[in-house]
Each structure stands twice: as structure tokens, then as C-alpha cells.
Write a protein that holds these residues in place. Structure first.
Motif, short mmCIF file in Angstrom:
data_model
loop_
_atom_site.label_atom_id
_atom_site.label_comp_id
_atom_site.label_asym_id
_atom_site.label_seq_id
_atom_site.Cartn_x
_atom_site.Cartn_y
_atom_site.Cartn_z
N LYS A 119 -9.99 41.90 -0.89
CA LYS A 119 -8.76 41.50 -0.25
C LYS A 119 -9.00 40.24 0.57
N LEU A 120 -7.98 39.41 0.64
CA LEU A 120 -8.12 38.07 1.21
C LEU A 120 -7.49 37.97 2.59
N ALA A 121 -8.32 37.56 3.56
CA ALA A 121 -7.83 37.25 4.91
C ALA A 121 -8.01 35.75 5.13
N VAL A 122 -6.98 35.08 5.62
CA VAL A 122 -7.04 33.64 5.87
C VAL A 122 -7.00 33.39 7.37
N MET A 123 -7.94 32.58 7.84
CA MET A 123 -8.00 32.18 9.24
C MET A 123 -7.40 30.79 9.38
N VAL A 124 -6.38 30.64 10.23
CA VAL A 124 -5.71 29.36 10.35
C VAL A 124 -6.47 28.43 11.29
N GLY A 125 -6.19 27.12 11.13
CA GLY A 125 -6.75 26.12 12.02
C GLY A 125 -8.09 25.58 11.56
N GLN A 126 -8.76 24.88 12.48
CA GLN A 126 -10.01 24.19 12.21
C GLN A 126 -11.22 25.11 12.44
N PRO A 127 -12.24 25.02 11.58
CA PRO A 127 -13.44 25.81 11.81
C PRO A 127 -14.46 25.10 12.69
N ASP B 56 -10.18 16.95 6.06
CA ASP B 56 -9.49 17.68 5.01
C ASP B 56 -8.93 19.01 5.50
N TYR B 57 -8.95 19.24 6.80
CA TYR B 57 -8.45 20.48 7.37
C TYR B 57 -7.12 20.25 8.09
N PRO B 58 -6.37 21.32 8.36
CA PRO B 58 -5.13 21.17 9.12
C PRO B 58 -5.43 20.61 10.51
N PRO B 59 -4.53 19.83 11.08
CA PRO B 59 -4.78 19.16 12.37
C PRO B 59 -4.52 20.07 13.56
N PHE B 60 -5.06 21.28 13.53
CA PHE B 60 -4.88 22.25 14.60
C PHE B 60 -6.20 22.91 14.92
N PRO B 61 -6.42 23.29 16.18
CA PRO B 61 -7.64 24.03 16.52
C PRO B 61 -7.60 25.44 15.93
N VAL B 62 -8.72 26.12 16.01
CA VAL B 62 -8.80 27.47 15.47
C VAL B 62 -7.70 28.36 16.03
N GLY B 63 -7.04 29.09 15.15
CA GLY B 63 -6.00 30.02 15.56
C GLY B 63 -4.60 29.44 15.61
#
Length: 264
Positions: A200-208, A215-222
Motif C-alpha cells: 500500500k502506498l503512503a505519500v509524504m507531501v513537501g520537501q525531503p 524537482d520537488y514541490p516548493p513547500f517544506p515537509v508536511g
């Protein structure tokens, strides 16, 4: 055995409040857990670290500098001192109680195998004694640790916080039931690869990373915006982790395929 997170109606991914719901209240606190529940979260996520007196506490960072200005490492301080500095800090036992009846994702920040081999039986024992094993998702960051956990507990669902987004097959072989992808690596191809392994797939939003990757979304983790959520929901993830669960509660209506958290 199902890990009951009180999932919403069929066709929607689970809402996991990252750090308990860090945009609703102070992170990893009982107050955040309560706010996340009121906001409609299905699960709360919290972090586990070990104090010098061998107590498992719910703290994300390795030290206390960001939270209260004290540069000492959590591993160098006893629980009594941490509680003087951070009165709202929870132990694992506190988090199990405060999260009920929601699901609880435990992000074990410890990676040294010798340390984890000592504390893993304690974690599992506390879950069992509290009758909470059925609503727990245990997150580990090393495939050998996942194999160790799987050998000790068949009934607990395990999530692979894998550094390599293309390691789903290895995670499944180690005994994981869930696989985490960061938002920036969550492509249709990788989502399909995760499902092909029966995970099963869990996706963590924001920057790692603390330093933004191009190439990542312009948001901090979460953190995430509605456009980012809509793109993720098009992948039909089984769960999404974010600091403000209200965003996903609003966005997920009409999207497909919620599942439970069964280990196998």
C-alpha cells in the motif's frame, strides 16, 4: 488483522496528520492529536526517539534546539529534564492513549540496529499491553530493521520509509506492508510498482530536504497546496501525510480507492 484507522467511505485515501497535525497545534503533542481528530484525520503520525534514561519520547529532531533553544541531543537528556523544557512532550505510552481511537503511525527515528533490537520488543510489548497493535502502522527506515520487526510481530503493519523510491520489491521481501514515496518522487510508474508488489502506498507531501531541490514541490515537509494534492490523488494513494489534515479532508471527496491497513 486489520489496523483500524476508522477509514472514511470507500473511494478516499486515509488522511494522516503529520507530526500529529503540526499546523493545528504544537507538533507531536496530545493537543495536536485532538485537533487532528476534530479536523477529520484518520490517523496521526508521531516520531520516536530515545532519552538517555531509555524512555521513548515523541520528538522529531535529534536535538532540542528548534523546539526550545537547547542544543543538546535527545539521547543525552533524561525524561524529567525534557519535560521541564517541553512540558507537553509525550512518551510512547502517552501517544498510544492520546491517539485512540484513531490509527497511529509511529516513525521510529532510530536506525542503529543494536539500539533498535533492544527497543523494538519494548515498543511491541507496549502496543500489545494497550490493546493497540490493531491500529498501529510502524514506520522503519532500514530494510533490515523491517525484517527484524516482521520476525517479532506478524500482526503489526510495517511501513518502509525507504530512501530509494525504487526499492518497493526489496521492502516487500523484508516484510513491509506499506511503502512511502515523497511527493516529488510519486510518479504513476512508481505508484504502479508499489502496487505490483502488493504494498500500500503512503505519500509524504513537501520537501525531503532543508535545502529545496529543484524537482520537488516548493513547500517544506508536511506542506502542500490544493494543486499538489489533486495531482497526488490522481495516483490513488492509500494514504497521504500532511501537516494540515483539513486540506485533504476537503480535497479527497470523490477520489477513489481507500483501503485498510492490514499487514498482509
Amino acid at each position: 488483522m486489520m489496523v483500524s484507522a476508522q477509514p472514511p467511505a470507500s473511494g478516499r485515501p486515509l488522511v494522516i496528520a503529520h507530526r500529529g497535525g503540526a499546523l493545528l497545534a504544537p507538533e507531536n503533542t496530545a493537543e495536536a492529536f485532538r485537533a487532528a481528530a476534530a479536523a477529520g484525520a484518520d490517523m496521526v503520525e508521531t516520531d520516536l526517539r530515545l532519552t538517555v534514561d531509555a524512555v521513548l519520547v515523541c520528538l522529531h529532531d535529534a536535538d532540542l534546539k528548534r523546539l526550545c533553544g537547547d542544543p543538546r541531543a535527545v539521547a543525552e537528556i533524561d525524561l524529567a529534564t525534557i519535560r521541564r523544557l517541553l512540558p507537553s512532550v509525550m512518551t510512547l505510552q502517552d501517544a498510544i492513549a492520546a491517539s485512540a481511537p484513531l490509527g497511529l503511525l509511529l516513525d521510529v527515528k532510530l536506525t542503529e540496529r543494536a539500539v533498535v533490537s533492544r527497543i523494538l520488543p519494548r515498543i511491541l510489548a507496549e502496543l500489545s499491553e494497550a490493546g493497540a497493535a490493531g491500529r498501529i502502522l510502524l514506520g522503519l527506515r532500514d530494510l533490515d530493521l523491517i525484517a527484524m520487526a516482521r520476525a517479532q510481530a506478524r500482526e503489526v503493519a510495517l511501513l518502509a520509509f525507504a530512501a530509494d523510491p525504487d526499492s518497493a520489491a526489496r521492502a516487500r521481501a523484508a516484510g513491509a506492508n506499506w511503502f512511502r514515496l515523497w511527493q516529488g518522487t510519486a510518479t504513476a510508474k512508481r505508484a504502479a510498482a508499489v502496487r505490483a508488489e502488493g504494498l500500500k502506498l503512503a505519500v509524504m507531501v513537501g520537501q525531503p530536504r532543508s535545502v529545496a531541490l529543484p524537482d520537488y514541490p516548493p513547500f517544506p515537509v508536511g506542506r502542500v497546496d490544493r494543486e499538489g494534492l489533486d495531482r497526488l490523488l490522481a495516483l490513488s494513494p492509500d494514504a497521504v501525510l500532511l501537516d494540515d489534515p483539513r486540506l485533504l479532508v476537503e480535497a479527497r471527496a470523490g477520489h477513489a480507492d481507500v483501503t485498510g491497513l492490514s499487514p498482509g
